[in-house]
Scaffold this motif. Sequence first.
Motif, PDB file in Angstrom:
ATOM      1  N   ASP A 121      -5.076   6.247  -1.715  1.00 13.70           N
ATOM      2  CA  ASP A 121      -6.389   5.796  -1.263  1.00 13.70           C
ATOM      3  C   ASP A 121      -6.313   4.891  -0.035  1.00 13.70           C
ATOM      4  O   ASP A 121      -7.337   4.465   0.490  1.00 13.70           O
ATOM      5  CB  ASP A 121      -7.106   5.048  -2.395  1.00 13.70           C
ATOM      6  CG  ASP A 121      -6.343   3.798  -2.832  1.00 13.70           C
ATOM      7  OD1 ASP A 121      -5.097   3.854  -2.894  1.00 13.70           O
ATOM      8  OD2 ASP A 121      -6.993   2.777  -3.126  1.00 13.70           O
ATOM      9  N   VAL A 122      -5.109   4.569   0.430  1.00 11.00           N
ATOM     10  CA  VAL A 122      -4.943   3.677   1.583  1.00 11.00           C
ATOM     11  C   VAL A 122      -4.792   4.502   2.858  1.00 11.00           C
ATOM     12  O   VAL A 122      -3.984   5.437   2.920  1.00 11.00           O
ATOM     13  CB  VAL A 122      -3.724   2.753   1.408  1.00 11.00           C
ATOM     14  CG1 VAL A 122      -3.466   1.954   2.688  1.00 11.00           C
ATOM     15  CG2 VAL A 122      -3.937   1.799   0.240  1.00 11.00           C
ATOM     16  N   ARG A 171       0.133   4.593  -2.158  1.00 15.93           N
ATOM     17  CA  ARG A 171      -1.258   4.647  -2.615  1.00 15.93           C
ATOM     18  C   ARG A 171      -2.026   5.688  -1.814  1.00 15.93           C
ATOM     19  O   ARG A 171      -2.187   5.554  -0.591  1.00 15.93           O
ATOM     20  CB  ARG A 171      -1.924   3.281  -2.464  1.00 15.93           C
ATOM     21  CG  ARG A 171      -1.610   2.307  -3.576  1.00 15.93           C
ATOM     22  CD  ARG A 171      -2.317   0.978  -3.363  1.00 15.93           C
ATOM     23  NE  ARG A 171      -3.743   1.109  -3.093  1.00 15.93           N
ATOM     24  CZ  ARG A 171      -4.546   0.082  -2.834  1.00 15.93           C
ATOM     25  NH1 ARG A 171      -4.048  -1.150  -2.787  1.00 15.93           N
ATOM     26  NH2 ARG A 171      -5.828   0.282  -2.590  1.00 15.93           N
ATOM     27  N   VAL A 174      -5.688  -4.234   2.690  1.00 20.94           N
ATOM     28  CA  VAL A 174      -5.053  -3.176   1.898  1.00 20.94           C
ATOM     29  C   VAL A 174      -5.619  -3.157   0.484  1.00 20.94           C
ATOM     30  O   VAL A 174      -6.026  -2.112  -0.034  1.00 20.94           O
ATOM     31  CB  VAL A 174      -3.518  -3.371   1.844  1.00 20.94           C
ATOM     32  CG1 VAL A 174      -2.897  -2.410   0.831  1.00 20.94           C
ATOM     33  CG2 VAL A 174      -2.903  -3.137   3.209  1.00 20.94           C
ATOM     34  N   ARG A 175      -5.654  -4.338  -0.136  1.00 18.93           N
ATOM     35  CA  ARG A 175      -6.082  -4.418  -1.547  1.00 18.93           C
ATOM     36  C   ARG A 175      -7.556  -4.093  -1.713  1.00 18.93           C
ATOM     37  O   ARG A 175      -7.951  -3.354  -2.623  1.00 18.93           O
ATOM     38  CB  ARG A 175      -5.797  -5.820  -2.094  1.00 18.93           C
ATOM     39  CG  ARG A 175      -4.330  -6.133  -2.334  1.00 18.93           C
ATOM     40  CD  ARG A 175      -4.178  -7.407  -3.164  1.00 18.93           C
ATOM     41  NE  ARG A 175      -4.777  -8.552  -2.485  1.00 18.93           N
ATOM     42  CZ  ARG A 175      -4.082  -9.465  -1.811  1.00 18.93           C
ATOM     43  NH1 ARG A 175      -2.767  -9.344  -1.713  1.00 18.93           N
ATOM     44  NH2 ARG A 175      -4.690 -10.480  -1.223  1.00 18.93           N
ATOM     45  N   GLY A 217       0.778  -1.233   0.000  1.00 21.37           N
ATOM     46  CA  GLY A 217       0.000   0.000   0.000  1.00 21.37           C
ATOM     47  C   GLY A 217       0.805   1.276   0.000  1.00 21.37           C
ATOM     48  O   GLY A 217       0.236   2.357  -0.163  1.00 21.37           O
ATOM     49  N   GLY A 267      -8.560  -0.727   1.333  1.00 22.80           N
ATOM     50  CA  GLY A 267      -7.749   0.477   1.444  1.00 22.80           C
ATOM     51  C   GLY A 267      -7.429   0.852   2.874  1.00 22.80           C
ATOM     52  O   GLY A 267      -7.308   2.032   3.209  1.00 22.80           O
ATOM     53  N   ARG A 303     -14.672   1.522   6.440  1.00 21.45           N
ATOM     54  CA  ARG A 303     -14.161   0.585   5.429  1.00 21.45           C
ATOM     55  C   ARG A 303     -13.924  -0.797   6.030  1.00 21.45           C
ATOM     56  O   ARG A 303     -14.241  -1.825   5.423  1.00 21.45           O
ATOM     57  CB  ARG A 303     -12.845   1.114   4.850  1.00 21.45           C
ATOM     58  CG  ARG A 303     -12.948   2.397   4.065  1.00 21.45           C
ATOM     59  CD  ARG A 303     -11.583   2.756   3.500  1.00 21.45           C
ATOM     60  NE  ARG A 303     -11.548   4.077   2.893  1.00 21.45           N
ATOM     61  CZ  ARG A 303     -10.490   4.573   2.257  1.00 21.45           C
ATOM     62  NH1 ARG A 303      -9.379   3.856   2.166  1.00 21.45           N
ATOM     63  NH2 ARG A 303     -10.533   5.781   1.729  1.00 21.45           N
TER      64      ARG A 303
END
Length: 384
Positions: free
Chosen positions: A28-29, A26, A339-340, A23, A343, A377
């Motif tokens: 978005d994480v 990224r 993570v995938r 991540g 996020g 999330r």
Amino acid sequence: MSLTRDAILNMPDSPIIDVWRLGVGRSDVIGLWAGESDLPTPKQFSEAAMAALANGQTFYSQNRGVPALRQAIAAYYQRLCNVTLEDERIAATCSGMNSVMLVAQAIIEPGDNVVCVTPSWPNILRAITITGGEVRSVPLGHGEDGWHLDLQRLFDACDARTKAIYYASPGNPTGWMIEPEQQRELMAFARERGIAILADEVYQRIVYDRSHAPSLLELATPDDPVFVINSFSKAWAMTGWRMGWLVYPRAMLETFEKLIQFNTSGGQAFLQAGATVALNEGEPFVKSFVERCRGGQKIALERLRAIPGVSVVPNQASFYLMFSVEGVSDTLDFCKRAVRDAGVGLAPGIAFGEESAQQIRLCYARSDASLIEAMDRLENFIGR
């Protein structure tokens, strides 16, 4: 034939790094995997370092740190713990982890063992292995009331080759905190057996029911084989600075003068100027940061407890919570999927020892908005 020692070749990466690599970078994480907040270092600390740099403080410093920083460390303990420390017992180091490695180099010989309270941050245990020692884990127990240490079990793990006992209080990843009564029993046992104590007090200020966690320095004499490690990383939001300090028995001044000389030749003087200001002027920030973490703890604890199938262990201090998810035995895989697919960056419990392999660590030292979004999330991810 490899030139690398077997102990190093066989040493695995931390599983936290395995998750982090998925991540990092990224946008978005939401990263709750690392032991740091989302706050930058306060400007007054940074400005002091920048001013020192601009003023030419770019030369070698004394091995144990500039005098002003050592004086600030001594004054800090006098204010906080009513403890008087001799300057000769204090060394400013290039991170708390550097302090750990220096102590390991100083006292551990091949064949020695170190009895460690676990779950524990893996880097500490790796330092013992790197220097030829054996790690003997004594797991904390836990329940709905939090974490607890069985001192007799700790004592029983010690034998004739035990060189030291290691504990972190408040602990990473648990938030467990040793109380003065157990500290006194531990101190008495160590004195009787001639065993050193390595006390990791990096999270000493991140406590919710008092101003600071009990320090072993409040009980130890200058001649006791006690090593206390601290760091600017957590309470002063200075993780990237790599600044810490070490307090050691007064008979070991020459030992650490030599070891620092041959490891780092001392830290950067301009960074030490910022660290000095952090100790001398940073109390308002520390208090506000602890209050911020208190709010994060409340959000994370309430939200995790509300998710069906999730069990969470309450903490006393630090900025972590450990939780488990019903039906999840491979927490490394769970964290990679989180993570995938969600996020959210989390730390798998296996990173901290086999005893926490089915738990997951969450760092809540973030803004409320960021933490609420992460919990939304996570709730959706677990509920799928």
